[in-house]
Design a protein around this motif. Structure first.
Motif, PDB file in Angstrom:
ATOM      1  N   PHE A  42      -1.629   3.929  -3.953  1.00  0.00           N
ATOM      2  CA  PHE A  42      -0.497   3.023  -3.748  1.00  0.00           C
ATOM      3  C   PHE A  42      -0.933   1.812  -2.933  1.00  0.00           C
ATOM      4  O   PHE A  42      -0.612   0.672  -3.269  1.00  0.00           O
ATOM      5  N   LYS A  43      -1.709   2.070  -1.861  1.00  0.00           N
ATOM      6  CA  LYS A  43      -2.179   0.983  -0.990  1.00  0.00           C
ATOM      7  C   LYS A  43      -2.960  -0.061  -1.783  1.00  0.00           C
ATOM      8  O   LYS A  43      -2.796  -1.255  -1.587  1.00  0.00           O
ATOM      9  N   SER A  44      -3.848   0.435  -2.697  1.00  0.00           N
ATOM     10  CA  SER A  44      -4.689  -0.538  -3.398  1.00  0.00           C
ATOM     11  C   SER A  44      -3.919  -1.219  -4.528  1.00  0.00           C
ATOM     12  O   SER A  44      -4.256  -2.333  -4.915  1.00  0.00           O
TER      13      SER A  44
ATOM     14  N   VAL B  80       3.104   0.838   4.653  1.00  0.00           N
ATOM     15  CA  VAL B  80       2.244   0.001   3.812  1.00  0.00           C
ATOM     16  C   VAL B  80       2.941  -1.317   3.483  1.00  0.00           C
ATOM     17  O   VAL B  80       2.356  -2.398   3.600  1.00  0.00           O
TER      18      VAL B  80
ATOM     19  N   GLU C 270       0.468 -11.048   4.676  1.00  0.00           N
ATOM     20  CA  GLU C 270       0.735 -12.248   3.875  1.00  0.00           C
ATOM     21  C   GLU C 270       1.475 -13.296   4.689  1.00  0.00           C
ATOM     22  O   GLU C 270       1.198 -14.492   4.604  1.00  0.00           O
TER      23      GLU C 270
ATOM     24  N   PHE D 180      -0.495  -1.846  -4.440  1.00  0.00           N
ATOM     25  CA  PHE D 180       0.656  -2.611  -3.943  1.00  0.00           C
ATOM     26  C   PHE D 180       0.220  -3.972  -3.406  1.00  0.00           C
ATOM     27  O   PHE D 180      -0.812  -4.101  -2.761  1.00  0.00           O
ATOM     28  N   ASN D 181       1.004  -4.970  -3.726  1.00  0.00           N
ATOM     29  CA  ASN D 181       0.688  -6.328  -3.300  1.00  0.00           C
ATOM     30  C   ASN D 181       1.938  -7.108  -2.959  1.00  0.00           C
ATOM     31  O   ASN D 181       2.973  -6.923  -3.579  1.00  0.00           O
TER      32      ASN D 181
ATOM     33  N   LYS E 100       1.484  -4.954   4.650  1.00  0.00           N
ATOM     34  CA  LYS E 100       1.067  -5.950   3.644  1.00  0.00           C
ATOM     35  C   LYS E 100       1.906  -7.220   3.792  1.00  0.00           C
ATOM     36  O   LYS E 100       1.392  -8.331   3.681  1.00  0.00           O
TER      37      LYS E 100
END
Lengths: 317, 127
Positions: free
Chosen positions: A33-35, B107, B115, A37-38, B111
């Motif tokens: 999920f960490k890699s 998470v 950003e 998710f953006n 994140k």
């Protein structure tokens, strides 16, 4: 991918669960999920924002949206004490209008009133901010009228004894029209503002808008050439489709409104496929002023985490 | 009520935080004797937590079924049903779901902060 057809949609629900597809592992994996998710922020100002959450389930995107609208606390006028109101606006309508005026008060600077109806609980310096509105309409000697309009800026912060709040509470927009007066009419009142949540009353919602849409996707399946290419381009908003070497090329699907215009024309049948990415959310958040959209979003994430930690601490049986 | 509000009108109230109520979450009657299936009643929660928690619990390969419902819109509570294949109990599945949900929030927050701090976006209003 959610498929969009001429008059219906298909493949709408998430299917990424273990056991759904033989041989596929959909078990929860935090590292995966960490890699995947953006976050991509395209605009973020004091009042508005536009950002993408990519690689997360709808249930989360929707939870954040719901919390921003209904559960992130903000300050609004709750009680109005009217001393004099000779305007044509009735007391209760005036009070309702005052409640809806967005205030610039840092929600963290106030304490909660625990009793939702405030019947057995006193207002105090820690949980209440007072504003006063004193406007009298008069005819000047030159015939012009003074104070014909009552604006939000006429609401003046009145600190209680020993109360210091910085920055000093004001209204978010000075030019909101609250009432109109004629010469001789007068409004004199005091209002108390408290902390609340949008689920109690919309005036406590910190956002004017908090919404998301799914990222559109346009796939060209067969070549489209010549006159048709231009027609194809015109089926979409400006900037979505470019013409390269006489053929249409999708350059910015984010700008698409998914009007489905292209599906109305028989010449494009079977040549184009419209869809939306199920895990790509384009958020649009407009704040009412007290907090920046980034703060509001981060508070919504914290609020969801808080819900889970509260349940973790529950004893069963 | 006077226009000039003084502190005499506003006595100091209590500002303590409310502790989690005992009946925030209860197990509904009819839990399987081996604990592999159970329904929970969660007070003051709705689709916000219901749907996210359902998703997280369904992501667990040991879970056969998970679903939530809001039995009546007038009642401020939510039901959550969990059935496992028997390797773990429903309560364990729920606890794992809650842990995973907290992880997701961490998470997302990190994140977003990264950003945000990059400042690589339009920072003025577009008229």
């Amino acid at each position: 991918m959610v498929d969009i057809h001429r008059d219906y949609v298909s493949n709408v629900s998430s299917t990424d669960f273990p056991g759904n597809f033989p041989g596929e592992d959909h078990a929860w994996d935090l590292e995966k999920f960490k890699s995947n998710f953006n976050v991509s922020i395209s605009q973020l100002t004091e009042r508005t924002s536009n950002f993408d959450l990519i690689g997360i389930d709808t249930s989360f995107a929707n939870a954040f949206r719901r919390i921003m609208i209904a559960e992130v606390p903000s300050v609004a006028i709750e009680k109005v004490f009217i001393e004099q109101n000779t305007s044509v606006i009735q007391d209760e309508v005036l009070a309702s209008r005052l409640g809806l005026v967005p205030l610039l008060v840092n929600p963290d600077s106030l304490d909660w009133m625990v009793d939702p109806l405030h019947l057995n609980e006193a207002h105090n310096v820690e949980n209440t901010v007072a504003f006063s509105l004193q406007v009298k309409c008069e005819r000047n000697s030159d015939g012009t009228i003074k104070n014909e309009n009552v604006y939000a800026k006429d609401l003046k912060f009145v600190p209680f004894e020993g109360q210091t709040i910085s920055p000093e509470p004001t209204v978010a927009y000075e030019d909101i029209l609250i009432a109109k007066l004629r010469p001789g009419q007068e409004i004199s009142l005091t209002c108390w503002a408290i902390l609340g949540v949008g689920s109690d009353h919309a005036k406590f919602s910190p956002v004017a808008t908090a919404s998301y849409r799914l990222m559109p996707q346009i796939s060209i399946l067969k070549d489209i050439e010549g006159e048709d290419a231009i027609k194809f381009q015109k089926c979409f908003p400006n900037g979505v489709v470019d013409i390269v070497d006489g053929k249409p090329k999708v350059v910015d699907p984010r700008k698409d409104t998914v009007s489905r215009e292209v599906l109305r024309h028989p010449e494009f049948e079977g040549k184009v496929k419209l869809g939306r990415r199920r895990d790509h959310f384009i958020f649009n958040i407009e704040s009412t002023g007290a907090m920046t959209p980034a703060e509001i979003f981060l508070k919504s994430v914290a609020a969801l985490r808080e819900k889970a930690t509260v349940l973790q601490s529950c004893k069963l049986e | 009520m006077s226009g000039d509000v003084s502190m005499a009108d506003v006595s100091v109230g209590n500002t303590e935080e409310i502790a989690v109520e005992d009946d925030k979450m209860t197990i509904l009657p009819g839990m399987a004797s081996d604990g592999s299936a159970a329904s929970f009643k969660i007070k003051d929660e709705d689709h916000t937590l219901g749907n996210t928690l359902r998703y997280m619990i369904m992501k667990n390969p040991d879970v056969e079924f998970c679903g939530y419902s809001i039995p009546h819109p007038n009642d401020n509570h939510m039901h959550l049903r969990i059935q496992t294949y028997g390797e773990i109990t429903a309560i364990e599945a729920l606890q794992k779901g809650l842990r995973d949900l907290v992880d997701v929030c961490d998470v997302v927050e990190n994140k977003f902060r990264d950003e945000y701090n990059k400042g690589d976006y339009v920072q003025e209003e577009i008229a």
